[in-house]
Design a protein around this motif. Structure first.
Motif, mmCIF file in Angstrom:
data_model
loop_
_atom_site.group_PDB
_atom_site.id
_atom_site.type_symbol
_atom_site.label_atom_id
_atom_site.label_comp_id
_atom_site.label_asym_id
_atom_site.label_seq_id
_atom_site.Cartn_x
_atom_site.Cartn_y
_atom_site.Cartn_z
ATOM 1 N N ARG A 320 1.131 -1.066 0.085
ATOM 2 C CA ARG A 320 0.184 -0.026 -0.122
ATOM 3 C C ARG A 320 0.882 1.166 -0.194
ATOM 4 O O ARG A 320 1.856 1.272 0.930
ATOM 5 N N ALA A 322 1.225 5.200 -0.197
ATOM 6 C CA ALA A 322 0.838 6.871 0.171
ATOM 7 C C ALA A 322 1.700 7.682 -0.666
ATOM 8 O O ALA A 322 2.973 7.150 -0.413
ATOM 9 N N ALA A 351 -3.530 4.678 0.071
ATOM 10 C CA ALA A 351 -3.896 5.640 1.101
ATOM 11 C C ALA A 351 -3.774 7.188 0.847
ATOM 12 O O ALA A 351 -3.613 7.414 0.561
ATOM 13 N N PRO A 352 -5.425 7.493 1.827
ATOM 14 C CA PRO A 352 -5.649 9.048 1.602
ATOM 15 C C PRO A 352 -4.603 9.918 2.186
ATOM 16 O O PRO A 352 -4.158 9.146 3.425
ATOM 17 N N VAL A 353 -4.535 10.814 1.546
ATOM 18 C CA VAL A 353 -3.162 11.141 2.983
ATOM 19 C C VAL A 353 -3.799 12.768 3.030
ATOM 20 O O VAL A 353 -4.112 14.017 1.964
ATOM 21 N N ARG A 354 -3.950 13.193 3.900
ATOM 22 C CA ARG A 354 -4.592 14.533 4.321
ATOM 23 C C ARG A 354 -3.441 15.899 4.129
ATOM 24 O O ARG A 354 -2.425 15.124 4.349
ATOM 25 N N SER A 356 -2.854 17.358 1.343
ATOM 26 C CA SER A 356 -2.137 16.830 0.256
ATOM 27 C C SER A 356 -1.109 17.848 0.579
ATOM 28 O O SER A 356 -0.094 18.180 -0.510
ATOM 29 N N GLU A 386 2.342 9.355 7.001
ATOM 30 C CA GLU A 386 2.146 7.804 7.973
ATOM 31 C C GLU A 386 0.769 7.469 8.546
ATOM 32 O O GLU A 386 0.815 6.264 9.111
ATOM 33 N N ALA A 387 -0.666 8.077 8.020
ATOM 34 C CA ALA A 387 -1.310 8.220 8.739
ATOM 35 C C ALA A 387 -2.143 6.533 9.203
ATOM 36 O O ALA A 387 -3.257 6.357 9.452
ATOM 37 N N GLN A 388 -2.329 6.334 7.778
ATOM 38 C CA GLN A 388 -3.315 5.026 6.928
ATOM 39 C C GLN A 388 -2.363 3.866 7.295
ATOM 40 O O GLN A 388 -2.080 2.920 6.563
ATOM 41 N N SER A 389 -1.089 4.076 7.813
ATOM 42 C CA SER A 389 0.278 2.902 7.776
ATOM 43 C C SER A 389 0.214 2.718 6.526
ATOM 44 O O SER A 389 0.199 1.567 6.275
ATOM 45 N N PRO A 390 0.761 3.184 5.168
ATOM 46 C CA PRO A 390 1.142 2.533 3.828
ATOM 47 C C PRO A 390 2.956 1.808 3.951
ATOM 48 O O PRO A 390 3.850 1.798 5.214
#
Length: 425
Positions: A320, A322, A351-354, A356, A386-390
């Protein structure tokens, strides 16, 4: 925005240009909402609107005006030149052009402290010549454990091209379709696999990739360190290096078979080369050639998104990703979402990135000239990525890649390397 330049002042090219840009600003302040340094510091003078006022006051003042201080210079220096404000601006203010004018003028009047002059000259000397940079990098890698902490995280471990037994670059001459590639100044040393991976992937699509050995730094480092004449000279040198190959392979008409594009795999270089035509518009010898070079300049994603990606096959990778979209890709080249689209078509999970749209703090040499702010921005960006642990973070610019990797957290690669690895698995 009203301006108060005399007719004599407006006759000067840089004042005429600044006046045009200033008059498009309606001082609404929308730009501050997306400015990374304003978000960190909360000072109006560290946001685009405040800097616009500082530049206006600077240009309207006399040479001896005491308002032109090193404090004004500091607020302009703190700007990342990320151009997020330009994406946000409803009035189309060309802020980056005004900033270049303001920085040149304040430096002319205020000058630089000896330490600052030495640092800037050292950066220009060390970074723009690939062989010199690679020699200095090798020295730094050897003595990395002894380096100060602030410098240590800017020295990456050694990378070796052609890993896993792959052919570094397929012979380009076996394809009818031909493209040139800008090798870059620091990328061959910091990430030698990036352009090799590009050549391998494009080879699978029937495109030959070659480089002009004489082409060097795009000129951005000199230009943005206020050595603008040196930056323009590098532009001319690159045009001279590319031009015989463009003429040899099809002339200057896009309708003729020949070099289809000049590829940049570093979005910072791509954004700059695309402005050659504008920056050399007043050069009678180079204006037409510069326009043609800018027309041919393409970020790698602009090539791949137009191709039949089914010919490459889809990714079997379960990794996955990011994606960090560099400012020079999304704000300068207006290619936000393009890489994500290509990666999705190839079967990668994203993974979505806030936030961005916010800069990572690399910004060319900013991470060296403004290390404290750059580190804060880097840590904020890494937290978002790293929020969604890619498994891996990918990007499209060598400066961002090196800066983010300096955090020593999730590994960061150029996105074309991940594509190449998946195709070769």
């Amino acid at each position: 925005m009203q301006t108060h330049f005399s007719e004599a002042a407006r006759a000067k090219p840089h004042i005429h240009e600044a006046d045009r840009i200033l008059r498009t600003c309606v001082h609404c302040g929308f730009c501050n909402a997306t400015c990374p340094t304003y978000q960190l510091l909360g000072d109006e003078r560290d946001g685009p609107r405040g800097r616009i006022y500082l530049i206006k006051e600077l240009l309207e003042s006399d040479d001896g005006d005491e308002q032109v201080t090193q404090e004004t210079q500091l607020h302009l220096d703190r700007c990342l030149s990320c151009r997020s404000c330009e994406t946000t601006c409803p009035s189309g203010v060309e802020y980056h052009k005004l900033l270049d004018i303001g920085r040149a003028e304040v430096d002319r009047r205020v000058g630089r402290r000896p330490g600052e002059r030495a640092l800037r000259l050292g950066l220009r000397t060390a970074l723009v010549e690939p062989k010199r940079f690679q020699a200095l990098l090798a020295l730094g890698q050897t003595f990395r454990p002894l380096a100060p902490h602030d410098l240590r995280d800017k020295i990456p471990p050694r990378q070796r091209p052609g890993s896993r037994g792959r052919q570094a670059r397929p012979a380009p001459t076996r394809h009818a379709r031909q493209m040139l590639i800008l090798e870059g100044c620091v990328q061959p040393g910091l990430a030698p696999n990036t352009n090799d991976a590009t050549a391998r992937v494009l080879d699978r699509l029937g495109i030959g990739v070659s480089a002009a050995p004489e082409a060097g730094c795009c000129g951005a480092i000199d230009f943005h360190l206020n050595a603008q004449a040196a930056g323009r000279q590098r532009m001319r040198a690159n045009i001279d290096a590319w031009w015989p190959l463009i003429e040899q392979r099809g002339g200057t008409s896009s309708a003729q078979a020949g070099v289809e594009a000049i590829i940049q795999t570093a979005s910072g270089c791509g954004a700059f080369v695309k402005e050659y035509g504008e920056m050399l518009a007043d050069d009678p010898e180079y204006a037409a050639k510069a326009r043609r070079i800018s027309e041919l300049a393409k970020d790698l994603v602009e090539i791949l998104r137009e191709e039949d990606l089914e010919a490459l096959g889809t990714s079997d990778s379960s990794a996955r990703l990011a994606f960090h979209c560099p400012c020079t890709l999304q704000h300068a080249q207006k290619l936000g979402g393009a890489v994500e689209g290509v990666l999705a078509r190839l079967g990668f999970g994203l993974a979505p990135v806030r936030d961005s749209h916010l800069c990572c703090g690399s910004a060319g040499t900013y991470s060296i000239t403004q290390p404290t702010l750059a580190r804060q921005l880097r840590d904020n960006k890494m937290n978002a990525l790293e929020a969604q642990s890619p498994d891996t973070i990918v990007t499209a610019n060598i400066g961002c890649q090196s800066h983010l990797n300096g955090a020593g957290r999730t590994p960061v690669k150029h996105w074309i390397e991940v594509v190449d690895e998946a195709l070769m698995a």
